[in-house]
Design a protein around this motif. Structure first.
Motif, PDB file in Angstrom:
ATOM      1  N   ARG A 127       8.787   4.288  18.249  1.00 51.45           N
ATOM      2  CA  ARG A 127      10.136   4.134  18.011  1.00 51.45           C
ATOM      3  C   ARG A 127      10.612   5.653  17.450  1.00 51.45           C
ATOM      4  O   ARG A 127      11.858   5.829  17.404  1.00 51.45           O
ATOM      5  N   GLY A 128       9.582   6.219  16.940  1.00 45.40           N
ATOM      6  CA  GLY A 128      10.181   7.876  16.495  1.00 45.40           C
ATOM      7  C   GLY A 128      10.495   7.901  15.066  1.00 45.40           C
ATOM      8  O   GLY A 128      10.799   8.663  14.502  1.00 45.40           O
ATOM      9  N   TYR A 129      10.234   6.677  14.304  1.00 43.60           N
ATOM     10  CA  TYR A 129      10.788   6.565  12.804  1.00 43.60           C
ATOM     11  C   TYR A 129       9.839   5.687  12.098  1.00 43.60           C
ATOM     12  O   TYR A 129       9.414   4.476  12.729  1.00 43.60           O
ATOM     13  N   ALA A 130       9.721   5.746  10.817  1.00 44.42           N
ATOM     14  CA  ALA A 130       9.107   4.964  10.149  1.00 44.42           C
ATOM     15  C   ALA A 130      10.159   4.263   9.136  1.00 44.42           C
ATOM     16  O   ALA A 130      10.994   4.852   8.516  1.00 44.42           O
ATOM     17  N   ILE A 131       9.625   3.051   8.655  1.00 43.66           N
ATOM     18  CA  ILE A 131      10.596   2.195   7.530  1.00 43.66           C
ATOM     19  C   ILE A 131       9.375   1.934   6.449  1.00 43.66           C
ATOM     20  O   ILE A 131       8.629   1.229   6.618  1.00 43.66           O
ATOM     21  N   ASP A 132      10.040   2.121   5.254  1.00 44.15           N
ATOM     22  CA  ASP A 132       9.522   1.678   3.859  1.00 44.15           C
ATOM     23  C   ASP A 132      10.841   0.583   3.490  1.00 44.15           C
ATOM     24  O   ASP A 132      11.680   0.969   2.893  1.00 44.15           O
ATOM     25  N   ASP A 133      10.673  -0.826   3.793  1.00 51.40           N
ATOM     26  CA  ASP A 133      11.541  -1.714   3.530  1.00 51.40           C
ATOM     27  C   ASP A 133      10.926  -2.530   2.012  1.00 51.40           C
ATOM     28  O   ASP A 133      10.361  -3.433   2.092  1.00 51.40           O
ATOM     29  N   GLU A 134      11.283  -1.650   0.855  1.00 54.82           N
ATOM     30  CA  GLU A 134      10.898  -2.289  -0.349  1.00 54.82           C
ATOM     31  C   GLU A 134       9.510  -2.333  -0.438  1.00 54.82           C
ATOM     32  O   GLU A 134       8.686  -3.241  -1.184  1.00 54.82           O
ATOM     33  N   GLU A 135       8.638  -1.316   0.370  1.00 54.76           N
ATOM     34  CA  GLU A 135       7.141  -1.291   0.136  1.00 54.76           C
ATOM     35  C   GLU A 135       6.777  -0.592  -0.923  1.00 54.76           C
ATOM     36  O   GLU A 135       5.266  -0.986  -1.609  1.00 54.76           O
ATOM     37  N   ASP A 136       7.430   0.459  -1.321  1.00 53.71           N
ATOM     38  CA  ASP A 136       6.971   1.314  -2.541  1.00 53.71           C
ATOM     39  C   ASP A 136       7.742   0.839  -3.723  1.00 53.71           C
ATOM     40  O   ASP A 136       6.876   0.742  -5.021  1.00 53.71           O
ATOM     41  N   ASN A 137       8.925   0.482  -3.902  1.00 48.48           N
ATOM     42  CA  ASN A 137       9.871   0.000  -4.940  1.00 48.48           C
ATOM     43  C   ASN A 137      10.717  -1.033  -4.345  1.00 48.48           C
ATOM     44  O   ASN A 137      11.282  -0.883  -3.477  1.00 48.48           O
ATOM     45  N   GLU A 138      10.671  -2.004  -5.162  1.00 48.01           N
ATOM     46  CA  GLU A 138      11.581  -3.038  -4.848  1.00 48.01           C
ATOM     47  C   GLU A 138      12.945  -2.972  -5.179  1.00 48.01           C
ATOM     48  O   GLU A 138      13.461  -2.001  -5.848  1.00 48.01           O
ATOM     49  N   ARG A 141       2.094  -2.069  -4.113  1.00 47.24           N
ATOM     50  CA  ARG A 141       3.057  -1.826  -4.889  1.00 47.24           C
ATOM     51  C   ARG A 141       4.167  -2.762  -5.153  1.00 47.24           C
ATOM     52  O   ARG A 141       4.644  -2.802  -6.174  1.00 47.24           O
ATOM     53  N   THR A 142       4.388  -3.450  -4.074  1.00 43.41           N
ATOM     54  CA  THR A 142       5.230  -4.515  -4.169  1.00 43.41           C
ATOM     55  C   THR A 142       4.904  -5.713  -3.039  1.00 43.41           C
ATOM     56  O   THR A 142       4.070  -5.392  -2.497  1.00 43.41           O
ATOM     57  N   PRO A 143       5.467  -6.960  -3.334  1.00 43.48           N
ATOM     58  CA  PRO A 143       5.039  -7.827  -2.366  1.00 43.48           C
ATOM     59  C   PRO A 143       5.124  -7.584  -0.907  1.00 43.48           C
ATOM     60  O   PRO A 143       4.563  -8.340  -0.163  1.00 43.48           O
ATOM     61  N   ARG A 144       5.811  -6.585  -0.472  1.00 40.68           N
ATOM     62  CA  ARG A 144       6.101  -6.269   0.840  1.00 40.68           C
ATOM     63  C   ARG A 144       5.103  -5.152   1.158  1.00 40.68           C
ATOM     64  O   ARG A 144       5.083  -4.602   2.552  1.00 40.68           O
ATOM     65  N   THR A 145       4.066  -4.708   0.352  1.00 43.69           N
ATOM     66  CA  THR A 145       3.518  -3.428   0.917  1.00 43.69           C
ATOM     67  C   THR A 145       2.428  -3.844   1.849  1.00 43.69           C
ATOM     68  O   THR A 145       1.849  -4.855   1.607  1.00 43.69           O
ATOM     69  N   ILE A 146       2.358  -3.148   2.967  1.00 42.24           N
ATOM     70  CA  ILE A 146       1.073  -3.435   3.813  1.00 42.24           C
ATOM     71  C   ILE A 146      -0.257  -3.076   3.277  1.00 42.24           C
ATOM     72  O   ILE A 146      -0.335  -1.926   2.844  1.00 42.24           O
ATOM     73  N   THR A 147      -1.307  -3.769   3.070  1.00 41.12           N
ATOM     74  CA  THR A 147      -2.357  -3.753   2.261  1.00 41.12           C
ATOM     75  C   THR A 147      -3.606  -3.637   3.254  1.00 41.12           C
ATOM     76  O   THR A 147      -4.712  -3.733   2.635  1.00 41.12           O
ATOM     77  N   THR A 148      -3.453  -3.835   4.370  1.00 39.07           N
ATOM     78  CA  THR A 148      -4.721  -3.946   5.395  1.00 39.07           C
ATOM     79  C   THR A 148      -4.637  -2.749   6.232  1.00 39.07           C
ATOM     80  O   THR A 148      -3.496  -2.191   6.721  1.00 39.07           O
TER      81      THR A 148
END
Length: 187
Positions: A120-131, A99-106
């Motif tokens: 850690r008990g939480y997830a992070i979306d660091d510009e992975e879906d939208n820049e 979706r962006t250059p930061r999306t995990i694709t593997t």
């Protein structure tokens, strides 16, 4: 058929939404960020509740819309709460589009991220879906310890994002824990 399926989802999640929405309103009021509630449906994250942040910026997070779970905080929080083999089956079935250059694709990369999320008990979306957009999500658990849904906060990524992650994650985890307790989960 799509409307019938959404109707079934709504009925199945009334208790979750009823419990979570007051907590989402508090979270949004406290942090000034959009908060969301999602469930996992057939391998997708489906948003079933949202409280928009004050201001003019609105995020495209329509209720009932299916989202790819690999690039959203709610999706990754939900996948991380599943048994590893079940999460891997879902991931392998998905296309993992970029979706962006930061999306995990593997698959390997996402499985590693899910292990870190579970730890850690939480997830992070660091510009992975939208820049320019960042999210933090945490799983909500039901009485039997199963994933009932996930809560996240979303906002424009600030310059000091790294410094804010810990505080935001703590608030989101506390909110998810409060909802989990109201659903009968005590861990």
């Amino acid at each position: 058929m799509s409307l019938a399926r959404l109707g079934d989802l709504a009925v199945a999640n009334i208790a979750l939404a009823d419990v979570a929405m007051p907590e989402l309103r508090k979270l949004t009021a406290d942090l000034g960020m959009t908060s969301r509630l999602a469930i996992l449906d057939d391998g997708y994250a489906v948003v079933v509740g949202r409280v928009d942040a004050p201001g003019a910026i609105r995020f495209d997070a329509a209720l009932g819309r299916r989202e790819m779970p690999h690039c959203s905080a709610v999706g990754k929080a939900l996948l991380a709460a599943l048994p590893r083999d079940e999460a891997q089956r879902i991931i392998e079935r998905a296309a993992l589009p970029q979706r962006t250059p930061r999306t995990i694709t593997t698959v390997a990369g996402l499985m590693k991220e899910l292990a870190a999320t579970a730890e850690r008990g939480y997830a992070i979306d660091d510009e992975e879906d939208n820049e320019g957009v960042a999210c933090i999500g945490s799983c909500v658990f039901g009485r039997g310890g199963q994933a009932a849904g996930a809560i996240s906060v979303t906002g424009l990524k600030p310059r000091d994002w790294r410094a804010k992650v810990g505080e935001l994650a703590g608030r989101v985890k506390a909110c998810a824990s409060a909802v989990s307790r109201q659903l009968g989960h005590f861990a």
